[in-house]
Design a protein around this motif. Structure first.
Motif, PDB file in Angstrom:
ATOM      1  N   SER A  92       0.794  -1.226   0.000  1.00 47.53           N
ATOM      2  CA  SER A  92       0.000   0.000   0.000  1.00 47.53           C
ATOM      3  C   SER A  92       0.828   1.278   0.000  1.00 47.53           C
ATOM      4  O   SER A  92       0.270   2.361  -0.172  1.00 47.53           O
ATOM      5  N   LEU A  93       2.138   1.173   0.187  1.00 52.36           N
ATOM      6  CA  LEU A  93       2.958   2.361   0.399  1.00 52.36           C
ATOM      7  C   LEU A  93       4.138   2.440  -0.561  1.00 52.36           C
ATOM      8  O   LEU A  93       4.692   1.422  -0.976  1.00 52.36           O
ATOM      9  N   LEU A  94       4.526   3.665  -0.864  1.00 58.65           N
ATOM     10  CA  LEU A  94       5.836   3.980  -1.416  1.00 58.65           C
ATOM     11  C   LEU A  94       6.614   4.647  -0.290  1.00 58.65           C
ATOM     12  O   LEU A  94       6.166   5.669   0.256  1.00 58.65           O
ATOM     13  N   ILE A  95       7.759   4.065   0.078  1.00 53.41           N
ATOM     14  CA  ILE A  95       8.568   4.597   1.167  1.00 53.41           C
ATOM     15  C   ILE A  95       9.854   5.173   0.570  1.00 53.41           C
ATOM     16  O   ILE A  95      10.596   4.476  -0.125  1.00 53.41           O
ATOM     17  N   VAL A  96      10.102   6.444   0.841  1.00 55.44           N
ATOM     18  CA  VAL A  96      11.238   7.155   0.275  1.00 55.44           C
ATOM     19  C   VAL A  96      12.239   7.460   1.374  1.00 55.44           C
ATOM     20  O   VAL A  96      11.865   7.982   2.436  1.00 55.44           O
ATOM     21  N   GLN A  97      13.502   7.127   1.135  1.00 58.74           N
ATOM     22  CA  GLN A  97      14.563   7.463   2.069  1.00 58.74           C
ATOM     23  C   GLN A  97      15.104   8.845   1.733  1.00 58.74           C
ATOM     24  O   GLN A  97      15.531   9.121   0.620  1.00 58.74           O
ATOM     25  N   PHE A 142       4.251   7.287   1.584  1.00 58.96           N
ATOM     26  CA  PHE A 142       3.236   7.877   0.726  1.00 58.96           C
ATOM     27  C   PHE A 142       2.245   6.793   0.314  1.00 58.96           C
ATOM     28  O   PHE A 142       2.627   5.639   0.092  1.00 58.96           O
ATOM     29  N   SER A 143       0.995   7.168   0.181  1.00 58.11           N
ATOM     30  CA  SER A 143      -0.032   6.239  -0.284  1.00 58.11           C
ATOM     31  C   SER A 143       0.200   5.925  -1.754  1.00 58.11           C
ATOM     32  O   SER A 143       0.307   6.840  -2.585  1.00 58.11           O
ATOM     33  N   ARG A 144       0.264   4.646  -2.095  1.00 59.34           N
ATOM     34  CA  ARG A 144       0.407   4.258  -3.501  1.00 59.34           C
ATOM     35  C   ARG A 144      -0.875   4.528  -4.289  1.00 59.34           C
ATOM     36  O   ARG A 144      -0.830   4.653  -5.511  1.00 59.34           O
ATOM     37  N   LYS A 145      -1.980   4.647  -3.598  1.00 64.30           N
ATOM     38  CA  LYS A 145      -3.255   4.876  -4.273  1.00 64.30           C
ATOM     39  C   LYS A 145      -3.428   6.334  -4.673  1.00 64.30           C
ATOM     40  O   LYS A 145      -3.840   6.646  -5.795  1.00 64.30           O
ATOM     41  N   THR A 146      -3.070   7.251  -3.750  1.00 67.13           N
ATOM     42  CA  THR A 146      -3.341   8.670  -3.987  1.00 67.13           C
ATOM     43  C   THR A 146      -2.090   9.514  -4.166  1.00 67.13           C
ATOM     44  O   THR A 146      -2.173  10.646  -4.662  1.00 67.13           O
ATOM     45  N   GLY A 147      -0.930   9.005  -3.718  1.00 71.43           N
ATOM     46  CA  GLY A 147       0.293   9.802  -3.731  1.00 71.43           C
ATOM     47  C   GLY A 147       0.424  10.714  -2.536  1.00 71.43           C
ATOM     48  O   GLY A 147       1.426  11.449  -2.413  1.00 71.43           O
ATOM     49  N   ASP A 148      -0.555  10.721  -1.630  1.00 75.65           N
ATOM     50  CA  ASP A 148      -0.522  11.611  -0.473  1.00 75.65           C
ATOM     51  C   ASP A 148       0.574  11.198   0.503  1.00 75.65           C
ATOM     52  O   ASP A 148       0.805  10.000   0.732  1.00 75.65           O
ATOM     53  N   GLN A 160      26.066   3.223  14.635  1.00 77.97           N
ATOM     54  CA  GLN A 160      25.755   2.534  15.889  1.00 77.97           C
ATOM     55  C   GLN A 160      25.896   1.020  15.786  1.00 77.97           C
ATOM     56  O   GLN A 160      25.631   0.306  16.743  1.00 77.97           O
ATOM     57  N   LYS A 161      26.309   0.546  14.600  1.00 79.20           N
ATOM     58  CA  LYS A 161      26.480  -0.886  14.351  1.00 79.20           C
ATOM     59  C   LYS A 161      25.236  -1.666  14.753  1.00 79.20           C
ATOM     60  O   LYS A 161      25.300  -2.682  15.450  1.00 79.20           O
ATOM     61  N   LYS A 162      24.084  -1.186  14.271  1.00 76.99           N
ATOM     62  CA  LYS A 162      22.858  -1.885  14.616  1.00 76.99           C
ATOM     63  C   LYS A 162      21.937  -1.982  13.412  1.00 76.99           C
ATOM     64  O   LYS A 162      21.886  -1.110  12.558  1.00 76.99           O
ATOM     65  N   GLN A 163      21.244  -3.099  13.368  1.00 75.54           N
ATOM     66  CA  GLN A 163      20.207  -3.358  12.383  1.00 75.54           C
ATOM     67  C   GLN A 163      18.868  -2.991  13.018  1.00 75.54           C
ATOM     68  O   GLN A 163      18.559  -3.449  14.120  1.00 75.54           O
ATOM     69  N   VAL A 164      18.089  -2.165  12.319  1.00 76.56           N
ATOM     70  CA  VAL A 164      16.803  -1.724  12.856  1.00 76.56           C
ATOM     71  C   VAL A 164      15.701  -2.232  11.949  1.00 76.56           C
ATOM     72  O   VAL A 164      15.801  -2.163  10.725  1.00 76.56           O
ATOM     73  N   ARG A 165      14.644  -2.757  12.552  1.00 71.09           N
ATOM     74  CA  ARG A 165      13.530  -3.327  11.797  1.00 71.09           C
ATOM     75  C   ARG A 165      12.230  -2.629  12.197  1.00 71.09           C
ATOM     76  O   ARG A 165      11.949  -2.469  13.388  1.00 71.09           O
ATOM     77  N   TYR A 166      11.476  -2.223  11.198  1.00 73.69           N
ATOM     78  CA  TYR A 166      10.197  -1.544  11.416  1.00 73.69           C
ATOM     79  C   TYR A 166       9.074  -2.427  10.878  1.00 73.69           C
ATOM     80  O   TYR A 166       9.146  -2.932   9.756  1.00 73.69           O
ATOM     81  N   ARG A 167       8.030  -2.586  11.668  1.00 77.02           N
ATOM     82  CA  ARG A 167       6.885  -3.399  11.275  1.00 77.02           C
ATOM     83  C   ARG A 167       6.060  -2.660  10.228  1.00 77.02           C
ATOM     84  O   ARG A 167       5.691  -1.505  10.414  1.00 77.02           O
ATOM     85  N   LEU A 168       5.767  -3.338   9.098  1.00 77.70           N
ATOM     86  CA  LEU A 168       4.988  -2.725   8.038  1.00 77.70           C
ATOM     87  C   LEU A 168       3.504  -2.747   8.387  1.00 77.70           C
ATOM     88  O   LEU A 168       3.035  -3.648   9.090  1.00 77.70           O
ATOM     89  N   PRO A 169       2.735  -1.780   7.901  1.00 81.55           N
ATOM     90  CA  PRO A 169       1.311  -1.712   8.253  1.00 81.55           C
ATOM     91  C   PRO A 169       0.507  -2.776   7.531  1.00 81.55           C
ATOM     92  O   PRO A 169       0.880  -3.265   6.463  1.00 81.55           O
ATOM     93  N   ASP A 181      -2.792   2.367   8.673  1.00 83.28           N
ATOM     94  CA  ASP A 181      -1.897   2.094   9.791  1.00 83.28           C
ATOM     95  C   ASP A 181      -0.581   2.835   9.622  1.00 83.28           C
ATOM     96  O   ASP A 181      -0.188   3.212   8.521  1.00 83.28           O
ATOM     97  N   SER A 182       0.122   3.023  10.723  1.00 84.48           N
ATOM     98  CA  SER A 182       1.459   3.588  10.682  1.00 84.48           C
ATOM     99  C   SER A 182       2.493   2.489  10.875  1.00 84.48           C
ATOM    100  O   SER A 182       2.254   1.496  11.566  1.00 84.48           O
ATOM    101  N   ILE A 183       3.647   2.664  10.264  1.00 91.63           N
ATOM    102  CA  ILE A 183       4.777   1.782  10.536  1.00 91.63           C
ATOM    103  C   ILE A 183       5.287   2.086  11.936  1.00 91.63           C
ATOM    104  O   ILE A 183       5.355   3.242  12.351  1.00 91.63           O
TER     105      ILE A 183
END
Length: 360
Positions: free
Chosen positions: A61-66, A78-84, A122-131, A136-138
């Motif tokens: 459902s999302l486009l995620i931009v770094q 960003f919403s893949r449906k609306t671009g918002d 910080q030599k760490k791997q970070v993981r974020y839960r997808l909605p 939903d928010s990540i």
């Protein structure tokens, strides 16, 4: 535009060993693809104030931009449906779920529905839960501190179907596999683009252009300094180089006072690959082939399409320059970051295509 490198903080580490040498490569241009299509882009989002979008990934459902340059957060959804624009996450800092220097790569662990990033500082791997859906928010899921065991130094982490691969930049680690908090070495060698081993590693690691196929059976690596493309196979935790194609030799300077040696750009540097995306079918490449002094050297008006033997299969010609991009081959959509020529601001664009146009 000068790219921000996530590994500069650690390039003062001394190199104790040298890998075996390989034969120098023969340089020749990519043949112009016979299959070419022209596309008109449409604006996806032109309201968000980007600084420098350097990477993007897709979820259902999302486009995620770094974009972590002068931003409080590194990732923007960003919403893949609306671009918002929906929200940002990955706050800068040293707390749980916070990052200081996110790597050039951000990948999706589809099996576990996680977005994975690596903070070299910080030599760490970070993981974020997808909605589960767009509303939903990540949110922060978990993180792992991975010290540079056995002298290995990690520049990025690559996720693929529940497995995690480390990308290194100092011998002996080029590719390894993460086993909990340790690294298992899989591959050390680099194609020899220049005689000096340390400089050669730096060329291949100047901006991490490494992607793994969705099935996890192949890797493509490409250079930003000069133009070279390598295909590697992955079989039962064994990685082997299969195909190398080189177009332009790397032209660079050695950064003074840095050990191991690190390359820098000069006016004569040919910018090669700007971004690469892959499917199990194709390799999609934003290819510059322009000197650093040329306008548009950090973008192009086309996307080259290669098969997994590194042969050009086609080209998508666009109506504007793009930089980072991503491809949803299943629904035939390309999303990209582009600079509006009138305002000088970044905006997100998209266009539709049919991958069958580039098949035999």
């Amino acid at each position: 535009m000068i790219r921000t490198l996530s590994v500069l903080w650690s390039i003062l580490v001394l190199v104790a060993c040298s890998p075996k040498k390989t034969e120098s490569l023969h340089y020749e241009p990519f043949p112009e693809p016979s299959r070419q299509q022209s596309y008109r882009t449409q604006i996806f989002n032109n309201t968000y104030a980007f600084t420098y979008p350097s990477n993007m990934v897709l979820t259902d459902s999302l486009l995620i931009v770094q974009d972590n340059v002068n931003q409080e957060y590194a990732y923007h959804a960003f919403s893949r449906k609306t671009g918002d624009f929906l929200y940002s996450f990955g706050r800068k800092g040293r707390g749980p779920g916070e990052i200081i220097t996110p790597g050039d790569m951000v990948t999706i662990d589809n099996r576990n529905h996680l977005l994975v990033t690596w903070d070299a500082n910080q030599k760490k791997q970070v993981r974020y839960r997808l909605p589960g859906h767009t509303g939903d928010s990540i949110f922060f899921d978990s993180e792992s501190i991975i010290l540079s065991t056995k002298g290995y130094n990690i520049s990025d982490i690559m996720a693929n179907n529940g497995e995690y691969y480390a990308i290194g930049y100092i011998y002996p680690l080029r590719f390894g596999k993460l086993d909990k908090d340790s690294i298992r070495l899989l591959y050390s060698d680099y194609p020899q683009l220049t005689e000096d081993d340390e400089a050669n590693r730096s060329v291949w690691n100047y901006v991490s252009l490494v992607r793994m196929s969705p099935k996890g059976d192949r890797i493509v690596a490409a250079t930003y300094v000069g133009t070279a493309l390598e295909i590697l196979s992955v079989r039962q935790d064994s990685i082997q180089s299969q195909r190398i194609r080189a177009v332009n030799p790397p032209i660079f300077r050695i950064v003074d006072g840095v050990k191991p040696k690190w390359v820098g750009l000069i006016d004569e540097t040919i910018i090669g690959f700007i971004d690469i995306r892959v499917s199990d079918r194709f390799i999609y490449a934003n290819l510059s082939n322009q000197p650093l002094t040329e306008e548009g050297c950090d973008g192009s008006e086309s996307i080259w399409i290669f098969d997994w033997d590194a042969n050009p299969a086609g080209k998508m010609n666009l109506d504007r320059y793009i930089e980072t991009f991503c491809v949803d081959e299943a629904d035939g959509t390309v999303y990209a970051a582009s600079i509006d020529q009138s305002s000088g601001e970044y905006e997100l664009v998209k266009f539709s295509f049919d991958p069958n146009d580039f098949s035999e």
